[in-house]
Design a protein around this motif. Sequence first.
Motif: not given
Length: 431
Positions: A318, A322, A326
């Motif tokens: 993640n 970021k 994405r």
Amino acid sequence: MKFTLKEGLLLGSATAATQIEGGDENNNWARFAAEGKIHDHTSPTRAADHYARWREDIDLMAKMGLKIYRLGVEWSRIEPARGEFCAEALAHYREELEYMISLGIRPLLTLHHFTNPLWFEDMGAWECKESPDIFMEFAERVVSEYCDIVSEYITINEPNVYALNSLYWGTWPPERKSMGSLMRAFGNMTAAHIRCYNMIHEKRAALGFSKEQTLVSFANHLRVFAPKSRRNIFHRISARLSEYLFQSAITKAMMTGKCRIPVRRVKGVKRGKYYDFIGINYYSRSTVSGLDDGVREDSFKNDLGWEIYHEGLIELSNRLSKRYGREYPVFITENGTCDNSDSFRPRFIYDQLKMISETDNRIERYYHWSFMDNFEWREGESARFGIVHINYETQERTVKDSGRLYSSIISNGGVTDEAYEKYVAPRSYHE
Ligand code: BGC
């Protein structure tokens, strides 16, 4: 069903040429082993004899249902002396690649995975100014040979692990301990990756493939760095600093061409986007109180003492999505564990895939490290990471329970109650 695999997630495995092939004495790790530097005195010249048994191994992979396979080529076989290319070695890999493709296994080809030909090592390897040029001569030759059938590439595996172990901590060949060496190698590897990224796209475009039909990136070794005590400001600073020095700076340089200490800026490196997917190799979390590599005491550990921390993979995936966009898919280019008796690996695979499938992330591929037990660098043959067991004396291959579970996950699209009861329920981690 205990859980259903995330939609579109492809499962396969990863290996590296030197760790499985055997028979090649012309590389720096074979020499390191001959000098008696491997803990268990084994050598990559034996390994899993895959160079001779590749067909049997690919057949087994296909039988187990693997859809994707990350493999490497051995530079020292392909270019045994500078500028001399071995037609036989090039034909060998072509035959293997064609064979896996014919069985429905999609290759992801790694060009550099830790090992150097002796001639390159002895001229200073990645420290040497000409190293990007030298690497490009090899890379261009390999890509020209295979780019009509191979669309996915990893240019360099884990530049941070390579450079830190070899040139800063001095635990890998050539056992150097120098900040200057580290910075030079980081700079040169960054330049090589960027040039290679462009070269692969150009070569594929010349054959008529669109940009989207070619995927190039590098395999980034990422860890989670946690302060030993969250209340201690020095621990918190150490965690941030370790993360920056170990992974964030080199990741940014390779992906975008932005070079900051400890990555030396090399002339000609321009800013841009040099990745088509985010490649993550993930194994563990470090719990730090200084610039060290500590392990939480109350955690589950694998047979090398590394903490088992599945959440880390999601956190890192993640974080990188970021930071780097994405819109890019995340490929877990390596994940696995050292479990010599396969006593908890089935649970490890279950827990990791469940977490990937049930949390929000952009992971599209999972390459389990490793397909078979192999030569684990300084640990030699003693550290087993495979879902297929290798008897090094007889070279017999036996699918482990973790391999049976993996195969059943692929064919059922998840973990059935029956597979869970048989392979996962009886297994637990140890501290
Ligand atoms: C490397 C592999 C290695 C694995 C397990 C990764 O850092 O790319 O070559 O075998 O970790 O240690």
